[in-house]
Design a protein around this motif. Structure first.
Motif, PDB file in Angstrom:
ATOM      1  N   PHE A  62      15.252   1.631   1.899  1.00 34.68           N
ATOM      2  CA  PHE A  62      14.777   1.344   0.832  1.00 34.68           C
ATOM      3  C   PHE A  62      13.636   2.503   0.205  1.00 34.68           C
ATOM      4  N   ARG A  63      13.246   2.607  -0.547  1.00 34.07           N
ATOM      5  CA  ARG A  63      12.436   3.934  -1.419  1.00 34.07           C
ATOM      6  C   ARG A  63      11.174   2.830  -1.960  1.00 34.07           C
ATOM      7  N   LEU A  64       9.966   3.289  -0.986  1.00 32.98           N
ATOM      8  CA  LEU A  64       8.667   2.921  -1.674  1.00 32.98           C
ATOM      9  C   LEU A  64       7.873   3.738  -2.204  1.00 32.98           C
ATOM     10  N   LEU A  65       6.924   3.592  -3.303  1.00 37.22           N
ATOM     11  CA  LEU A  65       6.159   4.145  -3.728  1.00 37.22           C
ATOM     12  C   LEU A  65       4.505   2.834  -3.684  1.00 37.22           C
ATOM     13  N   ASP A  66       3.393   4.206  -3.256  1.00 40.69           N
ATOM     14  CA  ASP A  66       2.329   3.357  -3.430  1.00 40.69           C
ATOM     15  C   ASP A  66       1.734   3.765  -3.948  1.00 40.69           C
ATOM     16  N   ALA A  67       0.823   3.869  -5.093  1.00 37.57           N
ATOM     17  CA  ALA A  67       0.593   3.825  -6.234  1.00 37.57           C
ATOM     18  C   ALA A  67      -0.980   3.432  -5.774  1.00 37.57           C
ATOM     19  N   GLY A  68      -1.583   5.109  -6.059  1.00 36.86           N
ATOM     20  CA  GLY A  68      -3.143   4.837  -5.821  1.00 36.86           C
ATOM     21  C   GLY A  68      -3.784   4.558  -4.579  1.00 36.86           C
ATOM     22  N   CYS A  69      -2.592   4.874  -3.286  1.00 36.62           N
ATOM     23  CA  CYS A  69      -2.540   4.709  -2.091  1.00 36.62           C
ATOM     24  C   CYS A  69      -3.996   5.085  -1.145  1.00 36.62           C
ATOM     25  N   GLY A  70      -4.381   5.565  -2.033  1.00 32.66           N
ATOM     26  CA  GLY A  70      -5.487   6.125  -0.886  1.00 32.66           C
ATOM     27  C   GLY A  70      -5.859   6.436   0.413  1.00 32.66           C
ATOM     28  N   GLN A  71      -6.104   5.803   1.174  1.00 35.76           N
ATOM     29  CA  GLN A  71      -5.936   6.620   2.653  1.00 35.76           C
ATOM     30  C   GLN A  71      -4.700   5.284   3.376  1.00 35.76           C
ATOM     31  N   GLY A  72      -3.857   4.824   3.182  1.00 36.78           N
ATOM     32  CA  GLY A  72      -2.149   4.504   2.693  1.00 36.78           C
ATOM     33  C   GLY A  72      -2.284   3.408   3.930  1.00 36.78           C
ATOM     34  N   THR A  73      -3.165   2.259   3.875  1.00 34.81           N
ATOM     35  CA  THR A  73      -3.407   1.521   4.917  1.00 34.81           C
ATOM     36  C   THR A  73      -3.298   0.359   3.391  1.00 34.81           C
ATOM     37  N   PRO A  74      -2.774  -0.414   3.905  1.00 34.06           N
ATOM     38  CA  PRO A  74      -1.996  -1.544   4.503  1.00 34.06           C
ATOM     39  C   PRO A  74      -0.896  -1.147   4.578  1.00 34.06           C
ATOM     40  N   ALA A  75      -0.196  -0.656   2.713  1.00 43.27           N
ATOM     41  CA  ALA A  75       0.906  -0.069   2.740  1.00 43.27           C
ATOM     42  C   ALA A  75       2.163  -0.035   3.002  1.00 43.27           C
ATOM     43  N   LEU A  76       1.453   1.627   3.024  1.00 41.49           N
ATOM     44  CA  LEU A  76       2.090   2.649   3.614  1.00 41.49           C
ATOM     45  C   LEU A  76       2.070   2.368   5.595  1.00 41.49           C
ATOM     46  N   GLU A  77       1.392   2.274   6.032  1.00 40.18           N
ATOM     47  CA  GLU A  77       0.771   1.890   6.859  1.00 40.18           C
ATOM     48  C   GLU A  77       2.537   0.463   7.768  1.00 40.18           C
ATOM     49  N   TYR A  78       2.220  -0.435   6.252  1.00 43.06           N
ATOM     50  CA  TYR A  78       2.827  -1.324   6.690  1.00 43.06           C
ATOM     51  C   TYR A  78       4.404  -0.923   6.970  1.00 43.06           C
TER      52      TYR A  78
END
Ligand SMILES: C[S@@+](CC[C@H](N)C(=O)[O-])C[C@H]1O[C@@H](n2cnc3c(N)ncnc32)[C@H](O)[C@@H]1O
Length: 216
Positions: A45-61
């Motif tokens: 899958f391809r994920l976009l974290d919109a307003g990711c900030g520091q990348g946690t927790p969504a991208l980190e997950y």
């Protein structure tokens, strides 16, 4: 300067404090909602974290192998350059992009999922509908979105957020208006619940979240 510039500048100033506070505690409900989102996605899958900030927790997950995520592409988008710099340290293996969530700089039908945790609540209220339509544009049909909002409409600021001396602004449309905007943009509800925000001023502050699916 616009409200947006104020928010960007404020996050540039407080990025280290925000990341430390955000990562000091984890909300079980939030982790469960991320699990539910990623469980429903296809392999690669391809994920976009919109307003990711520091990348946690969504991208980190998505990067943690113990979570079993199989992502082909994970992108963090944020207004604040300093927040993105912090993300380069905390989530070093993702693509990061400075930009605006009301004008997402990707082609239509690019992503299988979008997370927008505590970020839409900084976009001026009149632009929330445009941001949600922008999410719908870059998601594939059947794609998932997990976003947080406020329970009620509220616009305001804290002159000394997290005791940094920096003023922060929020623009919440409220849960009912957000639900209407999601439906108008073609999303159907998968799950709704609430997260506990440990960074809010009020004890036991709760923020509603929406896990929705773009209808095919
Ligand atoms: C409260 S932080 C949330 C960061 C992360 N998603 C989290 O859950 O901790 C809000 C982030 O949204 C970003 N942001 C605010 N308005 C934005 C906009 N219009 N477009 C893109 N990013 C935005 C801010 O720069 C900030 O990094």
């Amino acid at each position: 300067m616009s409200d947006r510039d104020d928010v960007r500048r404020a996050y540039d100033e407080i990025t280290t404090t925000y990341a430390n506070e955000r990562n000091a505690t984890r909300d079980d409900e939030e982790t469960a909602a991320l699990e539910a989102l990623f469980d429903g996605l296809p392999a690669g899958f391809r994920l976009l974290d919109a307003g990711c900030g520091q990348g946690t927790p969504a991208l980190e997950y998505t990067l943690d192998p113990s979570n079993g995520c199989d992502s082909e592409l994970a992108v963090g988008l944020d207004l604040s350059r300093d927040q993105l710099e912090t993300a380069t340290r905390l989530v070093p293996d993702v693509a990061l992009c400075q930009g605006e969530m009301t004008r997402i700089p990707f082609a239509a039908d690019t992503f299988d999922a979008i997370t927008a945790l505590y970020s839409l609540i900084h976009v001026p209220i009149d632009d929330h509908r445009t941001a949600i339509e922008s999410f719908a544009r870059v998601l594939k049909p059947g794609g998932r979105l997990l976003l947080t909002e406020g329970w009620t409409e509220w616009t305001g600021s804290n002159p000394d957020w997290l005791e940094t001396g920096t003023e922060m602004r929020w623009s919440m449309a409220g849960a009912a208006a957000t639900r209407d905007q999601l439906e108008s943009a073609g999303f159907e509800l998968v799950e709704r619940g609430e997260f506990r925000d440990a960074l809010a001023d009020e004890e036991d502050a709760r923020f509603p979240y929406f896990h929705v699916r773009l209808m095919e």
